[in-house]
Enzyme design. Sequence first.
Site, mmCIF file in Angstrom:
data_model
loop_
_atom_site.group_PDB
_atom_site.id
_atom_site.type_symbol
_atom_site.label_atom_id
_atom_site.label_comp_id
_atom_site.label_asym_id
_atom_site.label_seq_id
_atom_site.Cartn_x
_atom_site.Cartn_y
_atom_site.Cartn_z
ATOM 1 N N MET A 18 26.221 41.653 26.935
ATOM 2 C CA MET A 18 26.063 42.950 26.493
ATOM 3 C C MET A 18 26.216 43.718 27.347
ATOM 4 O O MET A 18 25.497 44.023 28.230
ATOM 5 C CB MET A 18 24.744 42.918 25.614
ATOM 6 N N ALA A 19 27.339 44.747 27.346
ATOM 7 C CA ALA A 19 27.445 45.917 28.205
ATOM 8 C C ALA A 19 26.232 46.795 28.274
ATOM 9 O O ALA A 19 25.660 46.982 27.280
ATOM 10 C CB ALA A 19 28.643 46.525 27.649
ATOM 11 N N CYS A 102 35.942 42.754 22.416
ATOM 12 C CA CYS A 102 35.561 44.206 22.312
ATOM 13 C C CYS A 102 36.199 45.222 21.334
ATOM 14 O O CYS A 102 37.367 45.387 21.570
ATOM 15 C CB CYS A 102 35.441 44.739 23.761
ATOM 16 N N ASN A 202 28.726 32.612 17.393
ATOM 17 C CA ASN A 202 28.083 33.924 17.764
ATOM 18 C C ASN A 202 28.161 34.602 16.568
ATOM 19 O O ASN A 202 29.365 34.577 15.762
ATOM 20 C CB ASN A 202 28.832 34.377 18.992
HETATM 21 C C1 FMN Z 1 24.733 46.410 23.195
HETATM 22 C C2 FMN Z 1 25.845 45.595 23.110
HETATM 23 C C3 FMN Z 1 26.757 45.395 24.205
HETATM 24 C C4 FMN Z 1 27.852 44.258 24.136
HETATM 25 N N1 FMN Z 1 28.711 44.232 24.998
HETATM 26 C C5 FMN Z 1 29.581 43.158 25.054
HETATM 27 C C6 FMN Z 1 30.224 42.671 26.304
HETATM 28 O O1 FMN Z 1 30.019 43.488 27.299
HETATM 29 N N2 FMN Z 1 31.192 41.684 26.046
HETATM 30 C C7 FMN Z 1 31.098 41.023 24.752
HETATM 31 O O2 FMN Z 1 32.223 40.048 24.773
HETATM 32 N N3 FMN Z 1 30.600 41.405 23.899
HETATM 33 C C8 FMN Z 1 29.662 42.370 23.856
HETATM 34 N N4 FMN Z 1 29.001 42.476 22.855
HETATM 35 C C9 FMN Z 1 28.746 41.774 21.691
HETATM 36 C C10 FMN Z 1 28.112 40.544 21.848
HETATM 37 O O3 FMN Z 1 28.222 39.724 22.892
HETATM 38 C C11 FMN Z 1 27.926 39.624 20.500
HETATM 39 O O4 FMN Z 1 29.242 39.202 20.234
HETATM 40 C C12 FMN Z 1 27.569 40.376 19.199
HETATM 41 O O5 FMN Z 1 26.415 41.422 19.532
HETATM 42 C C13 FMN Z 1 27.362 39.675 17.928
HETATM 43 O O6 FMN Z 1 26.166 38.801 18.247
HETATM 44 P P1 FMN Z 1 24.861 39.002 17.605
HETATM 45 O O7 FMN Z 1 24.759 39.009 16.256
HETATM 46 O O8 FMN Z 1 23.958 37.812 18.005
HETATM 47 O O9 FMN Z 1 24.182 40.433 18.496
HETATM 48 C C14 FMN Z 1 27.948 43.540 22.770
HETATM 49 C C15 FMN Z 1 26.957 43.677 21.859
HETATM 50 C C16 FMN Z 1 25.944 44.762 22.080
HETATM 51 C C17 FMN Z 1 24.831 44.806 20.838
#
Ligand code: FMN
Length: 333
Positions: A18-19, A102, A202
Amino acid sequence: MFKIGDIELKNPVVLAPMAGVCNAAFRLIVKEFGAALVCAEMVSDKGILYKNEKTLDMLYIDEREKPLSLQIFGGEIETLVEAAKFVEKNTTADIIDINMGCPVPKIIKSDAGAKWLLDPDKIYEVVAAVVDAVDKPVTVKMRMGWDDDHIYAVENAQAVERAGGKAVALHGRTRVQMYEGTANWDIIKQVKEAVNIPVIGNGDVKTPEDAKRMLEMTGCDGVMIGRAALGDPWMIYRTVHYLETGELMDPPTPKEKIEVCLLHADRLIQLKGEKLAIMEMRKHAAWYLKGLRGNAKVRNALNECETREELESLLREYIATLEAKSEQDIAVV
Ligand SMILES: Cc1cc2nc3c(=O)[nH]c(=O)nc-3n(C[C@H](O)[C@H](O)[C@H](O)COP(=O)(O)O)c2cc1C
């Protein structure tokens, strides 16, 4: 337990990249709460190649967090390959992950992120080139497709496998969906059935029970948890424990939340210095307080907070009022 290349993972629980969140401070906490693998926030290939100072700082790894997966993104094969070589040579990351999910317009415009998802042949080419250039296991994190009419998750995952990729993490949403709707777990099952490399599911794992359901419904090897871990590393711990024992542990007390929030702040201060760290902690502190009674006022105050001292006193004052209120409630009962 499963393996990515020769990296052994002791349980199925993985912290999502998560960025702006998954730096060494947060990752180490999540690691200490039991995650088998932590993923670092995405890092730009060009940022690495131009030796951008901020980008290089993002490559910092604390040995206690390992095994760790470091994610790179970019729009051209050559720059991705060079960035992967740099990561291989200059970091102790265990896995190099390529971002193909992304959805942010700034990233898509540079041809990176989810745009790759429209072309399995291109995915093959990219992954093969990176695999060829490094010894560390290479993995891909992808969304299931571009939009509802372009869902090539199975073909794309097969392309990753053919190219020598060692695992795929699949977010069951399209690019167009951003974070709307619900994640499609059925596609995770289809991908799992179509490849022999590990598949990490995921999307929308919000509780330990969700993690178990995803593992059972899709047959995936690992579950990747993102938003549910924000301000709640206990989610990781409770999930690992639930998967191992079937027992659901109590959520943390407000006091425990605040102690971990302060530990997070201290680690972030070590990493980035007090000013930047406290700015960044404003959002984390709000996440740690999510769901606690009467937190609106303290959340507003946190938004203005500038020092470690201020952060601690705001949190401790809030807890004191919360405890006083509970005592009153007990007295009333
Ligand atoms: C704040 C934030 C930043 C994220 N940054 C990235 C990232 O840098 N690289 C990436 O592949 N996915 C990124 N994602 C996506 C997450 O890795 C994940 O795929 C997405 O949130 C779905 O999973 P969840 O339902 O468990 O949150 C980001 C998601 C969030 C909320």
